[in-house]
Design a protein around this motif. Structure first.
Motif, PDB file in Angstrom:
ATOM      1  N   ASP A  81      50.650  62.100  33.143  1.00  7.26           N
ATOM      2  CA  ASP A  81      51.841  62.741  33.706  1.00  7.26           C
ATOM      3  C   ASP A  81      52.316  63.911  32.848  1.00  7.26           C
ATOM      4  OD1 ASP A  81      53.006  61.584  31.516  1.00  7.26           O
ATOM      5  OD2 ASP A  81      54.474  60.390  32.631  1.00  7.26           O
ATOM      6  N   SER A  82      51.456  64.385  31.956  1.00  7.16           N
ATOM      7  CA  SER A  82      51.916  65.444  31.056  1.00  7.16           C
ATOM      8  C   SER A  82      51.737  66.832  31.663  1.00  7.16           C
ATOM      9  CB  SER A  82      51.216  65.341  29.712  1.00  7.16           C
ATOM     10  OG  SER A  82      51.700  64.201  29.051  1.00  7.16           O
ATOM     11  N   VAL A  83      52.098  67.818  30.873  1.00  5.77           N
ATOM     12  CA  VAL A  83      52.428  69.117  31.437  1.00  5.77           C
ATOM     13  C   VAL A  83      51.305  69.789  32.219  1.00  5.77           C
ATOM     14  CG1 VAL A  83      52.043  70.362  29.255  1.00  5.77           C
ATOM     15  CG2 VAL A  83      53.607  71.298  30.964  1.00  5.77           C
ATOM     16  N   SER A  84      50.078  69.804  31.681  1.00  6.59           N
ATOM     17  CA  SER A  84      49.022  70.533  32.390  1.00  6.59           C
ATOM     18  C   SER A  84      48.691  69.850  33.702  1.00  6.59           C
ATOM     19  CB  SER A  84      47.773  70.639  31.509  1.00  6.59           C
ATOM     20  OG  SER A  84      48.113  71.214  30.271  1.00  6.59           O
ATOM     21  N   TRP A  86      50.747  68.029  35.342  1.00  4.64           N
ATOM     22  CA  TRP A  86      51.922  68.221  36.199  1.00  4.64           C
ATOM     23  C   TRP A  86      51.826  69.551  36.923  1.00  4.64           C
ATOM     24  CZ3 TRP A  86      55.889  71.845  36.174  1.00  4.64           C
ATOM     25  CH2 TRP A  86      56.999  71.555  37.011  1.00  4.64           C
ATOM     26  N   ILE A  87      51.451  70.580  36.154  1.00  5.58           N
ATOM     27  CA  ILE A  87      51.312  71.905  36.781  1.00  5.58           C
ATOM     28  C   ILE A  87      50.253  71.869  37.873  1.00  5.58           C
ATOM     29  CG2 ILE A  87      50.522  74.290  36.352  1.00  5.58           C
ATOM     30  CD1 ILE A  87      51.794  74.137  33.602  1.00  5.58           C
ATOM     31  N   ARG A  88      49.224  71.059  37.626  1.00  2.00           N
ATOM     32  CA  ARG A  88      48.090  71.041  38.555  1.00  2.00           C
ATOM     33  C   ARG A  88      48.210  69.943  39.606  1.00  2.00           C
ATOM     34  NH1 ARG A  88      44.679  74.584  39.427  1.00  2.00           N
ATOM     35  NH2 ARG A  88      42.810  73.308  39.223  1.00  2.00           N
ATOM     36  N   CYS A 121      49.454  62.869  28.127  1.00  2.00           N
ATOM     37  CA  CYS A 121      48.279  63.761  28.110  1.00  2.00           C
ATOM     38  C   CYS A 121      47.011  63.082  27.632  1.00  2.00           C
ATOM     39  CB  CYS A 121      48.582  64.955  27.201  1.00  2.00           C
ATOM     40  SG  CYS A 121      47.208  66.098  27.080  1.00  2.00           S
ATOM     41  N   LEU A 122      45.994  63.103  28.485  1.00  2.00           N
ATOM     42  CA  LEU A 122      44.724  62.455  28.165  1.00  2.00           C
ATOM     43  C   LEU A 122      43.748  63.402  27.481  1.00  2.00           C
ATOM     44  CD1 LEU A 122      44.205  60.351  31.424  1.00  2.00           C
ATOM     45  CD2 LEU A 122      44.536  59.455  29.122  1.00  2.00           C
ATOM     46  N   GLY A 123      44.194  64.577  27.153  1.00  2.00           N
ATOM     47  CA  GLY A 123      43.289  65.518  26.500  1.00  2.00           C
ATOM     48  C   GLY A 123      42.242  66.042  27.466  1.00  2.00           C
ATOM     49  N   ALA A 124      42.632  66.109  28.728  1.00  8.00           N
ATOM     50  CA  ALA A 124      41.706  66.625  29.731  1.00  8.00           C
ATOM     51  C   ALA A 124      42.372  67.777  30.458  1.00  8.00           C
ATOM     52  CB  ALA A 124      41.331  65.505  30.696  1.00  8.00           C
ATOM     53  N   CYS A 125      43.223  68.505  29.748  1.00 10.36           N
ATOM     54  CA  CYS A 125      44.064  69.516  30.363  1.00 10.36           C
ATOM     55  C   CYS A 125      43.234  70.609  31.025  1.00 10.36           C
ATOM     56  CB  CYS A 125      44.978  70.150  29.326  1.00 10.36           C
ATOM     57  SG  CYS A 125      45.562  68.978  28.116  1.00 10.36           S
ATOM     58  N   GLY A 126      42.031  70.830  30.498  1.00 11.49           N
ATOM     59  CA  GLY A 126      41.172  71.869  31.059  1.00 11.49           C
ATOM     60  C   GLY A 126      40.614  71.469  32.408  1.00 11.49           C
TER      61      GLY A 126
ATOM     62  N   THR C  92      46.827  69.840  24.684  1.00 12.55           N
ATOM     63  CA  THR C  92      45.877  69.996  23.586  1.00 12.55           C
ATOM     64  C   THR C  92      44.649  69.145  23.835  1.00 12.55           C
ATOM     65  OG1 THR C  92      47.703  70.409  22.085  1.00 12.55           O
ATOM     66  CG2 THR C  92      45.609  69.781  21.095  1.00 12.55           C
ATOM     67  N   PHE C  93      43.481  69.779  23.818  1.00 16.35           N
ATOM     68  CA  PHE C  93      42.261  69.013  24.104  1.00 16.35           C
ATOM     69  C   PHE C  93      41.070  69.573  23.358  1.00 16.35           C
ATOM     70  CE2 PHE C  93      40.818  72.074  27.477  1.00 16.35           C
ATOM     71  CZ  PHE C  93      41.970  72.826  27.572  1.00 16.35           C
ATOM     72  N   ARG C  96      38.906  66.772  21.006  1.00 15.07           N
ATOM     73  CA  ARG C  96      37.997  65.938  21.790  1.00 15.07           C
ATOM     74  C   ARG C  96      36.633  66.600  21.943  1.00 15.07           C
ATOM     75  NH1 ARG C  96      37.003  64.829  27.320  1.00 15.07           N
ATOM     76  NH2 ARG C  96      38.550  66.337  28.006  1.00 15.07           N
ATOM     77  N   ARG C 127      42.770  58.397  18.856  1.00 12.93           N
ATOM     78  CA  ARG C 127      43.574  57.828  19.942  1.00 12.93           C
ATOM     79  C   ARG C 127      42.676  56.981  20.828  1.00 12.93           C
ATOM     80  NH1 ARG C 127      45.546  62.045  24.432  1.00 12.93           N
ATOM     81  NH2 ARG C 127      46.387  60.066  25.169  1.00 12.93           N
ATOM     82  N   TYR C 130      40.351  58.038  23.851  1.00 11.23           N
ATOM     83  CA  TYR C 130      39.097  58.764  23.644  1.00 11.23           C
ATOM     84  C   TYR C 130      37.951  57.773  23.460  1.00 11.23           C
ATOM     85  CZ  TYR C 130      41.417  63.354  23.196  1.00 11.23           C
ATOM     86  OH  TYR C 130      42.119  64.505  23.426  1.00 11.23           O
ATOM     87  N   ALA C 246      42.897  76.919  27.086  1.00 13.53           N
ATOM     88  CA  ALA C 246      43.911  77.267  28.071  1.00 13.53           C
ATOM     89  C   ALA C 246      43.848  76.292  29.228  1.00 13.53           C
ATOM     90  CB  ALA C 246      43.696  78.690  28.578  1.00 13.53           C
ATOM     91  N   SER C 247      45.040  75.949  29.705  1.00 14.13           N
ATOM     92  CA  SER C 247      45.109  75.111  30.900  1.00 14.13           C
ATOM     93  C   SER C 247      46.226  75.630  31.781  1.00 14.13           C
ATOM     94  CB  SER C 247      45.349  73.649  30.514  1.00 14.13           C
ATOM     95  OG  SER C 247      46.601  73.519  29.880  1.00 14.13           O
ATOM     96  N   PRO C 253      39.898  77.242  33.081  1.00 13.97           N
ATOM     97  CA  PRO C 253      40.523  76.545  31.968  1.00 13.97           C
ATOM     98  C   PRO C 253      39.436  75.990  31.048  1.00 13.97           C
ATOM     99  CG  PRO C 253      40.781  75.277  34.009  1.00 13.97           C
ATOM    100  CD  PRO C 253      40.175  76.583  34.374  1.00 13.97           C
ATOM    101  N   GLY C 254      39.707  75.933  29.760  1.00 10.03           N
ATOM    102  CA  GLY C 254      38.683  75.404  28.857  1.00 10.03           C
ATOM    103  C   GLY C 254      39.006  75.660  27.396  1.00 10.03           C
ATOM    104  N   ASN C 335      59.406  68.228  32.306  1.00  9.87           N
ATOM    105  CA  ASN C 335      58.231  67.390  32.066  1.00  9.87           C
ATOM    106  C   ASN C 335      57.970  67.258  30.570  1.00  9.87           C
ATOM    107  OD1 ASN C 335      55.147  67.386  31.414  1.00  9.87           O
ATOM    108  ND2 ASN C 335      55.344  66.363  33.398  1.00  9.87           N
TER     109      ASN C 335
END
Ligand code: FMN
Ligand code: SF4
Ligand code: FES
Lengths: 154, 895, 425
Positions: A81-84, A86-88, A121-126, C92-93, C96, C127, C130, C246-247, C253-254, C335
């Motif tokens: 449910d985090s920001v990236s 959310w935007i998407r 955030c799961l660190g999958a924002c991309g 932040t990713f 990973r 975390r 992961y 960037a996201s 994005p990447g 958010n």
């Protein structure tokens, strides 16, 4: 009493840490792995094993969000449910999941198949939006994809 | 000393303090929550913000937490800085977002640190319109009420309960703005010092449940300086009353003794004063004059009257009885099992190989040997001090790393579980063993032998113990090494095992240390005694109860028993026989088995309704004062005895008109009590010609409180015995320490106002005296080693040696009349070693008969593997065990 | 093509190199070199010279941090090296990518860092989510142990080191280095007061260095190629390359490894491929959720620590979240603040109470129940939760996006209040 497997697994961790008390989080996770969640009884068992009071363990257990102090279903869906995300389009996705499973966030289906939880955030924002089901990360989600994914978890 | 600049003015401060302490010591008002003088700083609440400047040219400065910043030389800060002020007000605003507006119905109202700090920061206007969070409260047992909605998350409760007092059943749960302070489930808080939460919590989360049953606001309570009567440590208390009812006990800071903390027996035992079993009038009912004449007539005729004194009565009361019956017919009222060891302690109080330790001295000792004492049960406050002593080492480690002692979590993180040595040698495992570096279990004789062996290992001049096992010999060497290596070693022993040899052994250890330590003034011994005035009574050197029984057998005309239930002291048959020997007059405050047998009962005032002097286990004479006048018909014991003495012609009408006159008589007659008049200011003491009020200036309803009886405001009761007045009028400034019963200063309505009464934060109260050390607790040079080494313990076939096991909740007579304490008292079990149980063919929970000579009791069995074989432990002083003169051999037979 | 040392071995299919491949391509050479030919002091000096600054967000010079660890003949023992792989900051990713793509690189970096401070135990604090990284790290650790890059008497040099993987039980605050240490000790992850710094009193009270994944992954390359080479990789004063990401509603994005100091515009336009069709750029949070928004006028700044700071934000983690014109800035900030309020550890008053208040006000504004006083209070809260006022850096980070949103998107906030609804809904 902890099950022998649980005890062994926890003991094995001991060499990695300075003292028994430091095993508390590992211990919680091992017990959770075996029992799905941490009941009051499990907490007491672990406390006895580590020489800690229920208060001492629960103080730790309730701090962390991946220790479940209430029962969860066979599969846990963690929706980012985090920001990236959310935007998407997180909100639409969440609503889709809720109506599909007939659940509010935090609830479990009556057949005990799914528990639906928000996650940070799961660190999958991309490749947002993203969710995890059990050990697997799923990204670039849309309703269709969700339908397909959930089929794999019975 | 360091110079710091506060709003551009220089001040001298202690560089070991943090800025918050330093500023408070200087008298500045800085609000705070999470910091506590006894617990140090953790920087959580962010309330103590001030502005710090790099140098005199820095005008911008930066906000810092005063409690987390050393008061280093040259530090420049501003308390008045507008940004700092805004920030401090904001902290209150945040806390108030969720704090209920329930002050009018909150028990803390009027003595609430949060209220004080709110006013201090000036936050007054509420800007949020959102819902407050709510919590579920817990039932925490008979002492403590829980109202989590009032919590401001300062973390003091868990830091006190867990880190300071060693409790493990209270914690913080959950995270962010959901953090919750309580137990995992409803249930009684187990720690014996839980009551301090009431004062540690800065608001109304943890409040006094006993007070709630008869609630009165702080400002409507009348109080007086008092001394706890529930054990021999002598903690200072402030009992509080209204409408002739005692309503609560609050801690009264004493630097050397209780500091900020009391045990739960001391805090909650007071309710016996309001008990239904109080004796309110003369029984059988006759006019006072007549009863006095009647008793006096027996004495006047020169007949034989036996006086039984009491270790729970004041020096003055005991002395009055002694005067009345004559020194040779005054008896101590305790049996030999107790009076012999107590006499040994008294001897040490007079002539000691090293200074006698105060509770505070124990806190700062860096190696402690506890010989034969289950401290948490025999001298609870001392046990709490021992808990602090084991932290000395971490303080030293921190100091080496330049981490200040007040930086609490930093010290704990650095030192982890590093502890100063603590050796516990007792018959069975005690609560303190969990922090001990060495533990030893043995029968009292064997503990004494270990003590002798330690002394010899420290100083070869001390007598050798022959026939010591190898393990014991090595242990003695190890302990000797520990104590010798310490900078401030201390030995704690006393009457817990009721064994005189053990006390001599402890004294030998102290002497050996004093003779070998580079700085003998740093060696300490701490003692324990059974009751609040055991030490004082022992110093009177009366013969014991056995001698009284003997005397009665050779004929007596009357027996006067002073505040003493003899059925707790001796077997029923013996006491029955004794009391039958002559007409019995009993002075006491509560019904008990002895009063039930008395021909005449004179209602005596409790500690709350009388003045007197008690001598604690450290040899400190301390005065307690009336909180409320006794009810019509009730008199202080010494006054009863005075009246009788006058009627009997033993005193003339003019003597002993006030307590001070009694004290003067004691000093004149008994040189050992030379200094007791210095324990507190005399009754004639005045400041600016005024007495010290017992009531806060906000005491309300004074003119109306008797309106149901009379609309005329009665004159306040006179108090010829003290410099205190039953009034709100009088000197309004801080009184000398011995007379200070409540702490209040402008802006400081909570207990934290004590800050304003201390010489420096956490230091002694200003303007003594608060007690007077008989013999100054100094060391005497010409003491020699005892060589009465007992034979090793040998078990006997078919018998067990029963040692007393004291219970903080249960073993003390008066507190058991407080419902809360009674609820905490456990059912007594006879504890035996499993191997003995096996030999005797008995199992856990089984009822057995325990036979001591002619006396027999039936008790259930509990296994205690820590007991040495052949030794059993019997909970002492409970209804089921009272009157059994342990230690003694007993036969166990199964049922 | 510019050099991409950190990601050079990461394959398009994502499978990480095994130890054989890692060694074949020069892996563990730096360990051999350092343990055999360099003193600890020399390693520290090389890292100092490289101008490497921490990649976990604060940008503290790495070599300098190491130099605070007590060395000498009888230092406190054991010392610890902890790799901060908690990566929970929204947006932040980057770590990973390294953890999954080349775990040996991290392990090698950890060995070198440990050697530099003479640590004997290392932990990777990962975390829990992961899972793939966890499996790969465990495997790589086993391989490294089997080859005696870890364990007793490493490569016959007499140096001993064990590295363990610790899986967190989940909380953003665990990424704060001192909270992380409490978590490792099995406690509630409240941060610790500094000083004393972990270098002096860290894990179980012993000297400890906590270092971000990306920071550590740079170390082997610095040791192999030298500080001068490393400085040369960068377009700015800070040495090396940086993983930028960037996201949001951008075309691609990447994560990309680029010279430190690459401009914001280049990253967004060339690497992220610009905005998606139909979306217009409105602003960007340049370095993970806890940094201030930058807007159009900042697009040409160099993405290095000092330049971003001068523009009023922070480089942070270098992973940016792009705000477009079809996304409500109030909603976005809400958010973020929801995240921070929920992840507050609950220790200090301003953060524990202030952030939920902020969240409530933002919710009210977003739902059309906001007032102008709310805006005023929000503005004040941003100052009151600033650096130094709270116990740790969570809350100051939390108010960064808010304070800058109030500055750059004030009219959007005001419209919510005046219209009594969110214009984007
Ligand atoms: C609330 C908070 C969360 C943090 N989370 C992380 C994190 O997930 N990963 C990380 O490397 N650093 C994180 N940090 C920064 C660390 O505290 C620390 O500065 C960093 O790990 C040091 O490594 P570096 O010098 O290599 O950057 C966080 C800081 C704060 C205040
Ligand atoms: S700012 Fe305070 S409450 Fe927030 S995470 Fe840090 S220590 Fe915890
Ligand atoms: S008293 Fe200083 S931060 Fe709480």
């Amino acid at each position: 009493m902890l099950k022998p497997e649980e005890q062994q697994e926890i003991e094995r961790e001991l060499e990695r840490y300075r003292d028994r008390r430091a095993l508390c989080i590992e211990g919680l996770k091992i017990v959770q792995k075996h029992r799905g969640w941490i009941s009051d009884e499990a907490l007491a068992d672990l406390g006895e094993f580590l020489g800690m009071t229920v208060e001492e363990i629960d103080g730790v257990a309730t701090f962390y969000n991946l220790i479940y102090r209430r029962p969860v279903g066979r599969h846990v869906i963690l929706v980012c449910d985090s920001v990236s995300c959310w935007i998407r389009g997180y909100e639409g996705l969440r609503d889709y999941l809720r109506s599909k499973l007939g659940l509010a966030m935090g609830e479990t289906t009556p057949d005990n198949r799914f528990t639906l939880l928000p996650i940070v955030c799961l660190g999958a924002c991309g490749s947002a939006p993203a969710m995890m089901v059990d050990n697997d990360l799923h990204v670039n989600l849309d309703p269709e994809k969700i339908d397909r994914i959930l089929e794999n978890y019975k | 000393m360091a110079t710091i600049y506060i709003d551009n003015k220089p001040y001298e401060v202690n560089p070991d303090d943090n800025l918050l302490q330093a500023c408070l010591s200087l008298g500045f008002n800085i609000p705070y929550f999470c910091w506590h003088p006894a617990m140090g700083s953790v920087g959580a609440c962010r309330q103590c913000a001030v502005k710090q400047f790099k140098d005199e040219n820095d005008t911008k400065g930066k906000i810092i937490m005063a409690c987390m910043t050393p008061a280093a030389d040259g530090t420049r800060i501003s308390i008045d800085d507008p940004e700092a002020k805004t920030f401090r007000a904001s902290v209150i605003e945040w806390l108030m977002l969720n704090h209920p507006h329930d002050c009018p119905v909150c028990d803390e109202g009027g003595e609430c640190h949060l209220q004080d700090m709110t006013v201090m920061t000036g936050h007054a206007y509420r800007r949020t319109r959102f819902r407050k969070r709510t919590y579920r409260n817990q039932d925490l047992g008979p002492f403590i009420n829980h109202e989590m909605n009032r919590c401001i998350q300062c973390y003091r409760c868990v830091r006190y309960y867990r880190d300071y007092a060693g409790g493990r059943d209270l914690n913080v749960f959950s995270v962010h703005d959901h953090v919750y302070f309580g137990r995992a489930h409803d249930g009684t808080l187990e720690n014996e010092f839980s009551g301090n939460l009431v004062e540690v919590c800065p608001t109304g989360v943890f409040t006094d449940k006993t007070l709630a049953r008869h609630y009165t606001r702080k400002w409507d309570l009348q109080d007086a300086p008092s001394i706890c009567i529930h054990c021999g440590v002598g903690c200072n208390t402030s009992p509080r009353a209204r409408y002739g009812m005692l309503r609560r006990i609050v801690n009264r800071f004493h630097f050397d003794i209780n500091g900020y903390f009391l045990c739960d027996r001391g805090r909650f035992g007071y309710e016996f004063v309001n008990s239904e079993r109080r004796i309110g009038s003369i029984r059988p009912s006759v006019p006072q004059r007549q009863v006095i004449e009647d008793i006096a007539s027996v004495i006047k005729n020169g007949r034989k009257v036996i006086g039984i004194g009491s270790p729970r009565a004041s020096l003055e009361a005991n002395f009055a009885l002694r005067m009345l019956v004559g020194a040779d017919r005054f008896f101590s009222g305790v049996r030999a099992e107790e009076s012999l060891p107590v006499a040994k302690v008294a001897e040490l109080l007079r002539r000691s190989p090293c200074p006698i330790a105060s509770v505070h001295d124990i806190e700062v000792s860096d190696a402690v040997l506890v010989l034969g004492e289950d401290l948490i049960n025999t001298a609870p406050r001392l046990a709490l001090a021992v808990r602090q002593s084991v932290r000395r080492k971490s303080m030293e480690t921190a100091a080496r790393m330049n981490i200040p002692a007040w930086h609490d979590y930093a010290v704990r993180t650095l030192a982890q579980d590093e502890r100063s040595p603590l050796v516990i040698a007792t018959p069975y495992e005690t609560a303190l063993d969990e922090i001990a570096s060495e533990s030893y279990r043995g029968a009292p004789e064997d503990l004494a032998r270990l003590g002798y062996a330690i002394a010899c290992a420290i100083d070869p001049q001390a007598p050798r113990v022959e026939g010591l096992g190898r393990e014991e010999a090595e242990l003695a060497e190890r302990i000797a090494g520990i104590l010798k290596g310490a900078n401030r070693p201390a030995v704690i022993f006393g009457t817990g095992c009721r064994n005189a040899a053990l006390i001599e052994a402890g004294a030998n250890v102290a002497l050996a240390l004093a003779r070998t330590h580079p700085d003998p003034e740093r060696v300490r011994l701490a003692l324990t005694v059974p009751e609040c005035n055991s030490a004082g009574l022992a110093l009177m050197e009366a013969k014991d109860l056995d001698a009284a029984f003997e005397a009665a057998r050779s004929g007596a005309d009357a027996i006067i028993v002073l505040e003493n239930d003899l059925y707790r002291r001796s077997a029923v048959q013996q006491v029955d026989e004794f009391l039958r020997a002559a007409r019995t007059v009993v002075l006491d405050s509560l019904e008990n088995e002895t009063t039930a047998k008395a021909e005449t009962i004179l209602p005596a005032g409790t500690f709350a309704e009388s003045e007197g002097t008690l001598v604690n286990s450290e040899g400190r004479a301390q005065r307690y004062f009336k909180v409320m006048p006794p009810r019509q018909g009730v008199l202080e014991s010494w006054r009863w005895l005075r009246e009788i003495a006058i009627a009997a012609g033993r005193l003339n009408e003019d003597s002993w008109r006030s307590l001070d006159a009694v004290i003067a008589a004691i000093e004149a007659e008994l040189p050992q009590f030379q200094e007791i008049s210095k324990a507190a200011p005399a009754a004639s003491f005045r400041i600016a010609g005024q007495k010290i009020p017992r009531q806060l200036h906000r005491y309300s309803g004074r003119t109306a409180m008797m309106a149901d009886i009379t609309v005329h405001e009665p004159a306040p009761p006179r108090d010829p015995d003290s410099a205190l007045a039953f009034s709100m009028e009088g000197y309004q400034g801080p009184p000398p320490a011995g007379l200070a019963s409540f702490f209040w200063a402008p802006g400081w309505n909570s207990y934290q106002a004590v800050n304003k009464y201390q010489s420096e934060i956490g230091g002694p109260l200003r303007g003594g005296p608060a007690g007077s050390r008989l013999g100054e607790g100094k060391r005497t040079d010409d003491i020699s080693y005892s060589s009465r080494i007992p034979e090793p313990f040998r078990s006997r076939d078919g018998k067990v040696f029963v040692v007393p096991a004291f219970r903080i909740f249960g073993s003390e007579e008066l507190s058991m009349h407080a419902p809360g304490i009674a609820a905490r008292a456990e059912k007594p079990f006879l504890e035996v070693n499993p191997s003995d149980a096996e030999k005797l063919g008995i199992s856990a929970e089984q009822e057995v008969a325990l036979t001591f000579g002619a006396v027999s009791r039936s008790l259930a069995i509990r296994m205690n593997p820590s007991l040495p074989p052949g030794v059993a432990a019997l909970p002492a002083g409970l209804p089921e065990s009272a009157g059994i003169p342990v230690p003694a051999w007993a036969r166990i037979t199964g049922r | 093509m510019a050099e991409t040392p950190l990601t050079q071995r990461i394959r398009p299919d994502g499978e990480p190199p095994g130890i054989a491949e890692y060694e074949r391509t020069g892996g563990y050479q730096a360990v051999r070199k350092a343990l055999r030919d360099m003193t600890s002091a020399a390693v520290i000096e090389e890292v100092k010279q490289s101008n490497l600054r921490g990649r976990g967000g604060a940008g503290f010079p790495t070599g300098m941090k190491w130099s605070f660890v007590p060395m000498g003949p009888e230092p406190p023992q054991p010392k610890y090296l902890v790799c901060n792989a908690d990566e929970m900051e929204p947006g932040t990713f980057k770590d990973r990518v390294l953890l999954e793509g080349d775990p040996h690189e991290l392990i090698e970096g950890m060995i070198l860092a440990s050697y530099a401070i003479q640590a004997s135990v290392g932990y990777i604090f990962l975390r829990d989510e992961y899972r793939l990284a966890a499996r790969r790290i465990e495997k790589a650790l086993d391989e490294a142990r089997a080859k005696n890059y870890l364990g007793v008497n490493i490569l016959g040099t007499g140096y001993n080191l064990e590295i363990y993987l610790h899986l967190s039980a989940g909380r953003y605050i665990c990424g704060e280095e001192t909270a992380l240490l409490n978590a490792l000790e099995g406690k509630r992850a409240n941060p610790r007061a500094k000083p004393p710094f972990p270098q002096i009193s860290g894990l179980w009270g012993k000297p400890t260095i906590v270092q971000n994944v990306e920071t550590l992954c740079n170390i082997p390359h610095i040791i192999n190629n030298g500080a001068a080479w490393f400085r040369g990789l960068s377009r700015s004063k800070d040495g090396g390359t940086k993983l930028y990401g960037a996201s949001g509603n951008v075309n691609r994005p990447g994560i990309w490894e680029l010279p430190m100091g690459t401009s914001l515009r280049e990253i967004l336009e060339e690497h992220a491929g610009g905005m998606l069709d139909g979306y217009r750029f409105r602003g960007v949070i340049p370095g993970g959720a806890s940094t201030d928004f930058l807007v159009e006028e900042h697009l040409d700044i160099a993405m290095d620590f000092d330049s971003v700071q001068r523009a009023g934000s922070r480089l942070g983690t270098g992973t940016m979240i792009v705000l477009d014109d079809r996304t409500c800035p109030v909603g976005m900030v809400l958010n973020l603040e929801h995240f921070f309020a929920q992840e507050s550890c609950g220790w200090c008053t301003p953060c524990r109470e202030g952030l939920p208040w902020i969240e409530k006000m933002l919710t009210a504004i977003e739902e059309g129940r906001g007032t102008l006083q709310d805006l005023e209070i929000l503005q004040q809260q941003c100052l009151l939760l600033g650096p130094g006022l709270t116990f740790c850096a969570l809350a100051p980070g939390a108010v960064e996006p808010l304070q800058s949103a109030l500055k750059y998107f004030r009219s959007d906030f005001e419209r919510h209040v005046s219209d009594g609804r969110c214009p984007w809904r």
